[in-house]
Design an enzyme around this catalytic site. Structure first.
Site, mmCIF file in Angstrom:
data_model
loop_
_atom_site.group_PDB
_atom_site.id
_atom_site.type_symbol
_atom_site.label_atom_id
_atom_site.label_comp_id
_atom_site.label_asym_id
_atom_site.label_seq_id
_atom_site.Cartn_x
_atom_site.Cartn_y
_atom_site.Cartn_z
ATOM 1 N N GLU A 1 38.524 36.156 48.779
ATOM 2 C CA GLU A 1 39.452 36.892 49.644
ATOM 3 C C GLU A 1 40.755 37.055 48.876
ATOM 4 O O GLU A 1 41.506 36.092 48.705
ATOM 5 C CB GLU A 1 39.668 36.140 50.959
ATOM 6 C CG GLU A 1 38.393 35.789 51.711
ATOM 7 C CD GLU A 1 37.599 36.998 52.156
ATOM 8 O OE1 GLU A 1 38.119 38.135 52.057
ATOM 9 O OE2 GLU A 1 36.449 36.823 52.586
ATOM 10 N N CYS B 1 48.134 38.122 53.609
ATOM 11 C CA CYS B 1 47.279 38.942 52.744
ATOM 12 C C CYS B 1 46.925 40.274 53.371
ATOM 13 O O CYS B 1 46.591 41.228 52.661
ATOM 14 C CB CYS B 1 46.011 38.176 52.357
ATOM 15 S SG CYS B 1 45.018 37.640 53.768
#
Length: 465
Positions: A214, A248
């Site tokens: 990720e 993020c």
């Protein structure tokens, strides 16, 4: 004992324990998830305080909203659906093989390693652990080294609520992280930067360890011609300056028709003033921890200024007593493509706002750029929504808001291309950390023996083989 030896010993202990119980019952998995929930609920105030200490300042409400509540929601969702996920799934059998039967069994992988970042230290360490535990695995976690207070608390609580051969937390510096990523896990999940993600993938490849990465990226926001700019500004501001942009999936840059640019800037300015009445000094505005991170962001903004970009600071730089700092919400208008702020993930409170000729131009920019972890669009236009879903790629998509797909336990979360590989959360996470094992059950009355040599050519033609 070296770090590598100590880590290998922990991994081996978990492997031995897994060999004794290779398929934990639903009751055992429920119990592990319940302990994780109780740990988070009972020690909520300690978690909030540890994160605040690591950041220099973080609003308590943000930690509850972004770290604690989503984790507990994910745990409750997994416990509610676990028995259904564990059930073998029927598979269709070709008519030539009837009355044979086929099933897909979902088997635990073994030991799952998790490397977590520092921006959401509790959430991003434990969220994948929920899925790994639900799938019946043992778990080792390496939290971020930039949040020592939270990591230490995590390790202490893990020892209290879990046996070390069941789940353990390993603290340490980057050398420990490198040794951790080189362990022969049955699966390794990493959340962090693309640069470190490359290193983790290379280390895992030496053991043929499957990985989930990720990695974030430059999440775009497209504002349609029909968008309510006041509402769009409110939702973008929430998503951007939660945790001072250190998310993020935070909006990285905004694409809007040039004719509406001034109106949007005014709306953003009003919204930030409403959210943070005392500017960066507001209690609800978080700090940016780490001198290196602040230097990176400052250099990025200075470069934009030096190249003639209009920079609108919506607050002041606030120094904190512990040496940390709050960096103000800042708009950077029409930065050039060659600037760092346009080709690096911002991961901070700077928001580039780019005026484009039309929405086709905005769509082309998204399509031609690296595939992001999320895509946000403010529009009720069904055709534009369809085009965004069909012509672009991203880990997730949200219409008329930001971030909230991450709070839906049933939705998979993951990147694509430059923003990562693989997804977890909910059933997708259960599958990520399980082996889908195909099983065929032959019937006693099977006719497949007719296909044994010597072959009957007429039968093969009859069966269409």
């Amino acid at each position: 004992m070296s770090d590598a030896q100590a880590l290998s010993a922990r991994l081996e202990a978990q492997r031995r324990a897994f060999a004794v119980e290779p398929f934990p019952s639903a009751r055992r998995r429920h119990d592990r998830l319940a302990r994780l929930d109780a740990m988070t609920r009972r020690h909520r105030d300690e978690i909030i305080q540890a994160i605040r200490q690591d950041f220099g300042h973080r609003a308590d409400a943000e930690t509850r909203l972004a770290e604690i509540t989503p984790l507990r929601m994910a745990i409750h969702y997994a416990r509610r659906h676990l028995r259904r996920w564990m059930r073998p799934k029927r598979a269709t059998v070709p008519w030539r093989l009837l009355p044979g039967r086929a099933r897909v069994y979902r088997q635990p992988l073994g030991v799952v390693g998790i490397i977590a970042p520092s921006n959401y230290p509790w959430h991003l360490a434990w969220m994948p652990a929920v899925d790994a535990l639900a799938a019946g695995n043992r778990v080792m976690i390496k939290p971020g080294e930039q949040t020592p207070a939270t990591s230490a608390l995590m390790a202490r609580l893990a020892e209290r609520y879990f046996a070390p051969d069941e789940l353990c937390v390993v603290t340490g510096d980057t050398d420990v992280a490198r040794a951790f990523s080189a362990l022969p896990f049955d699966h390794l999940l990493f959340t962090g930067s693309a640069r470190v993600g490359h290193e983790v993938a290379r280390a895992a490849a030496a053991n043929l360890t499957p990985v989930t990465l990720e990695l974030g990226g430059k999440t775009p926001v497209i504002i349609g011609t029909d968008a309510d700019l006041e509402k769009a500004a409110e939702r973008i501001a929430f998503g951007k300056w939660l945790n001072a942009g250190q998310t993020c999936i935070a909006p990285d840059h905004v694409l809007i028709e040039a004719s509406r640019l001034v109106e949007f800037i005014d709306a953003m300015t009003r919204t930030v003033t409403t959210f943070y009445p005392r500017g960066s000094a507001s209690e609800d505005y978080s700090a940016v921890p780490g001198e290196a991170q602040r230097r990176r962001l400052t250099a990025m903004l200075d470069e934009a200024r030096d190249h003639g970009c209009r920079v609108i600071e919506l607050g002041e730089h606030v120094a904190l007593p512990d040496g940390g700092a709050k960096l103000p919400p800042t708009l950077v208008i029409d930065p050039h493509e060659g600037l760092a702020i346009m080709h690096e993930e911002v991961f901070g409170p700077w928001l580039p706002v780019i005026g484009v000729r039309d929405l086709d131009t905005a769509l082309a920019r998204v399509t031609e750029g690296p595939r992001p972890l999320a895509l946000y669009a403010f529009t009720d236009d069904a055709d534009l929504r369809r085009r965004l879903l069909e012509e672009t790629h991203s880990g997730g998509v949200v219409f008329n808001d930001t971030l909230w797909h991450n709070a839906v336990p049933a939705l998979p979360f993951g990147g694509v291309g430059a923003s990562g590989m693989g997804a977890y959360r909910g059933e997708a996470g259960f599958l990520r950390f399980s082996l889908a094992r195909g099983v065929f059950l032959q019937s006693r009355r099977s006719a497949v023996g007719l296909l044994n040599p010597p072959y009957r050519r007429w039968l093969i033609r009859l069966l269409g083989l």
